[in-house]
Design a protein around this motif. Structure first.
Motif, PDB file in Angstrom:
ATOM      1  N   LEU A  61      44.619  41.375  26.123  1.00 42.39           N
ATOM      2  CA  LEU A  61      45.020  41.861  27.452  1.00 42.39           C
ATOM      3  C   LEU A  61      43.884  42.638  28.123  1.00 42.39           C
ATOM      4  CD1 LEU A  61      48.736  42.992  26.911  1.00 42.39           C
ATOM      5  CD2 LEU A  61      47.872  40.917  27.994  1.00 42.39           C
ATOM      6  N   GLY A  62      43.107  43.362  27.326  1.00 40.10           N
ATOM      7  CA  GLY A  62      41.958  44.062  27.907  1.00 40.10           C
ATOM      8  C   GLY A  62      40.960  43.092  28.517  1.00 40.10           C
ATOM      9  N   GLN A  63      40.752  41.960  27.851  1.00 37.11           N
ATOM     10  CA  GLN A  63      39.834  40.946  28.384  1.00 37.11           C
ATOM     11  C   GLN A  63      40.416  40.235  29.600  1.00 37.11           C
ATOM     12  OE1 GLN A  63      36.798  40.766  27.336  1.00 37.11           O
ATOM     13  NE2 GLN A  63      37.171  42.232  25.672  1.00 37.11           N
ATOM     14  N   VAL A  64      41.750  40.104  29.652  1.00 32.21           N
ATOM     15  CA  VAL A  64      42.386  39.432  30.794  1.00 32.21           C
ATOM     16  C   VAL A  64      42.058  40.159  32.093  1.00 32.21           C
ATOM     17  CG1 VAL A  64      44.619  38.952  31.880  1.00 32.21           C
ATOM     18  CG2 VAL A  64      44.251  38.355  29.487  1.00 32.21           C
ATOM     19  N   ILE A  65      42.076  41.479  32.039  1.00 38.21           N
ATOM     20  CA  ILE A  65      41.803  42.266  33.254  1.00 38.21           C
ATOM     21  C   ILE A  65      40.398  41.959  33.778  1.00 38.21           C
ATOM     22  CG2 ILE A  65      41.487  44.626  34.115  1.00 38.21           C
ATOM     23  CD1 ILE A  65      43.664  45.463  32.078  1.00 38.21           C
ATOM     24  N   HIS A  66      39.418  41.931  32.881  1.00 35.94           N
ATOM     25  CA  HIS A  66      38.040  41.642  33.304  1.00 35.94           C
ATOM     26  C   HIS A  66      37.922  40.216  33.858  1.00 35.94           C
ATOM     27  CE1 HIS A  66      37.006  44.788  30.047  1.00 35.94           C
ATOM     28  NE2 HIS A  66      37.209  45.370  31.211  1.00 35.94           N
ATOM     29  N   THR A  67      38.620  39.277  33.217  1.00 36.92           N
ATOM     30  CA  THR A  67      38.544  37.880  33.661  1.00 36.92           C
ATOM     31  C   THR A  67      39.160  37.701  35.045  1.00 36.92           C
ATOM     32  OG1 THR A  67      38.683  37.174  31.360  1.00 36.92           O
ATOM     33  CG2 THR A  67      39.156  35.516  33.034  1.00 36.92           C
ATOM     34  N   CYS A  68      40.281  38.362  35.286  1.00 37.88           N
ATOM     35  CA  CYS A  68      40.923  38.235  36.605  1.00 37.88           C
ATOM     36  C   CYS A  68      40.028  38.784  37.709  1.00 37.88           C
ATOM     37  CB  CYS A  68      42.268  38.955  36.593  1.00 37.88           C
ATOM     38  SG  CYS A  68      43.544  38.097  35.637  1.00 37.88           S
ATOM     39  N   LEU A  69      39.288  39.861  37.414  1.00 32.09           N
ATOM     40  CA  LEU A  69      38.353  40.393  38.413  1.00 32.09           C
ATOM     41  C   LEU A  69      37.270  39.369  38.733  1.00 32.09           C
ATOM     42  CD1 LEU A  69      37.921  44.073  37.135  1.00 32.09           C
ATOM     43  CD2 LEU A  69      39.052  43.331  39.233  1.00 32.09           C
ATOM     44  N   ALA A  70      36.716  38.736  37.691  1.00 37.42           N
ATOM     45  CA  ALA A  70      35.656  37.740  37.913  1.00 37.42           C
ATOM     46  C   ALA A  70      36.208  36.529  38.670  1.00 37.42           C
ATOM     47  CB  ALA A  70      35.059  37.313  36.576  1.00 37.42           C
ATOM     48  N   LEU A  71      37.420  36.090  38.323  1.00 32.64           N
ATOM     49  CA  LEU A  71      37.992  34.919  38.998  1.00 32.64           C
ATOM     50  C   LEU A  71      38.340  35.231  40.455  1.00 32.64           C
ATOM     51  CD1 LEU A  71      40.252  33.379  36.189  1.00 32.64           C
ATOM     52  CD2 LEU A  71      38.008  32.609  36.981  1.00 32.64           C
TER      53      LEU A  71
END
Length: 268
Positions: free
Chosen positions: A112-122
Motif C-alpha cells: 500500500l505504501g508503494q501504491v501511493i507513490h505509483t498513483c502520484l506518478a500515474l
C-alpha cells in the motif's frame, strides 16, 4: 485463507496507521516530502526521452515521455512492492512477536505504501497524455486502467507474501529478487516498444514476461484513451491474461501461507 483476509479487514485501522507511519518517517523533515517519490521516475523519464525518443518514440518527445513514465511507474511499483515486501517479516519482527495480527498484514503494509507513490506518478502520466493529445477523452483511459492497477496490486501482494515467507527461511531471497529485477528491467518493454523485440523474433520474451501482463492493462489504456473496437478486443485479452495470472499467484500465496504460517516464527 478467508480467515486471514477477515483478520486483515478487522485490522484495517492498524494497517492504515502503519502505512501513514511509514510515509511520515520516510519524508520527515524533507523539503519536498512525498514529492521525492516523483523525482526519480521523472528524472529517469527525462533521460530516456533525451536519449531514446528519436530512436523509440517516433520523434514525439511528449508521447514518448508519457510512455516511458507510465512504464517506469508500473515497473517500479512491481519491483519495490515485491522486493521490499519480501523483507516484511524480518523488518516487522518486533510487531510479529508481540501481536497476533495475520502475517499478510505486514506485506500489505509495504504494498500500500508503494501504491501511493505509483498513483502520484500515474497522475503525471495522465496530465502528459492530455497535453500530448489535447483531448480529455484520455480520461477514459484512467477508468479502463483502474481495474488493471487493482490486479497489479493484488498480484504484488501475493508475490510479496510468498517472498516474505521464503525470506524467513532463506535470507538471500531479497538479493536474488533484486538481481532478477535488474535483469527483468531490460527485458521488459519499458523504455522501448514491444515491436523492437518482435522485429528481431524475440516477441516470445514479452509473452512469457509476467510484468508485461500488468503493463498491458495499466499503461496501454492510459496512453490509448478512448479505444477502438480492435483496441477493446486486445484490452479484453490482456485483462483475461492478467486475471488468470493474478488468480494463480493468489492461489500460490494461499498455499504458502497455509503451509508455513505456523513455522515461520521459529525462523525470524
Amino acid at each position: 485463507m478467508f480467515s486471514h483476509l477477515s483478520a486483515v479487514w478487522s485490522a484495517r485501522h492498524f494497517l492504515l496507521a502503519l502505512v501513514k507511519l511509514d510515509l511520515r518517517l520516510r519524508y520527515r523533515r524533507s523539503v519536498l516530502g512525498v514529492g521525492w517519490s516523483l523525482l526519480h521516475p521523472i528524472a529517469m523519464t527525462a533521460v530516456f526521452t533525451v536519449v531514446f525518443s528519436q530512436l523509440f518514440g517516433d520523434g514525439n518527445p511528449v508521447g514518448y515521455a508519457a510512455f516511458a513514465l507510465a512504464g517506469l511507474a508500473v515497473w517500479s511499483f512491481l519491483r519495490d512492492a515485491t522486493t521490499a515486501g519480501s523483507r516484511a517479516f524480518l523488518a516487522n519482527e518486533a510487531y510479529i512477536r508481540q501481536s497476533p495480527m495475520p502475517y499478510i498484514v505486514y506485506t500489505l503494509r509495504t504494498v500500500l505504501g508503494q501504491v501511493i507513490h505509483t498513483c502520484l506518478a500515474l497522475s503525471v502520466v495522465v496530465t502528459l497524455v492530455v497535453v500530448w493529445k489535447w483531448d480529455l477523452g484520455a480520461l477514459v483511459g484512467v477508468l479502463l486502467a483502474l481495474p488493471g492497477l487493482l490486479l497489479a496490486v493484488i498480484a504484488a501482494w501475493a508475490v510479496a507474501t510468498i517472498g516474505a515467507f521464503v525470506s524467513a527461511f532463506f535470507h538471500d531471497t531479497t538479493q536474488l529478487l533484486d538481481v532478477g529485477c535488474q535483469i527483468g528491467f531490460y527485458l521488459t518493454p519499458i523504455m522501448y516498444r514491444r515491436s523492437v523485440l518482435d522485429d528481431r523474433g524475440l516477441g516470445w520474451m514479452v509473452d512469457i514476461n509476467p510484468a508485461n501482463v500488468y503493463l498491458a492493462v495499466t499503461r496501454d489504456p492510459l496512453l490509448a484513451g478512448i479505444p477502438s473496437a480492435d483496441g477493446m478486443a486486445q484490452l479484453g485479452q490482456a485483462y483475461l491474461a492478467a486475471f488468470v495470472l493474478t488468480l494463480t499467484l493468489v492461489g500460490l500465496a494461499a498455499f504458502v501461507v497455509s503451509w508455513l504460517h505456523k513455522k515461520v516464527i521459529f525462523h525470524l
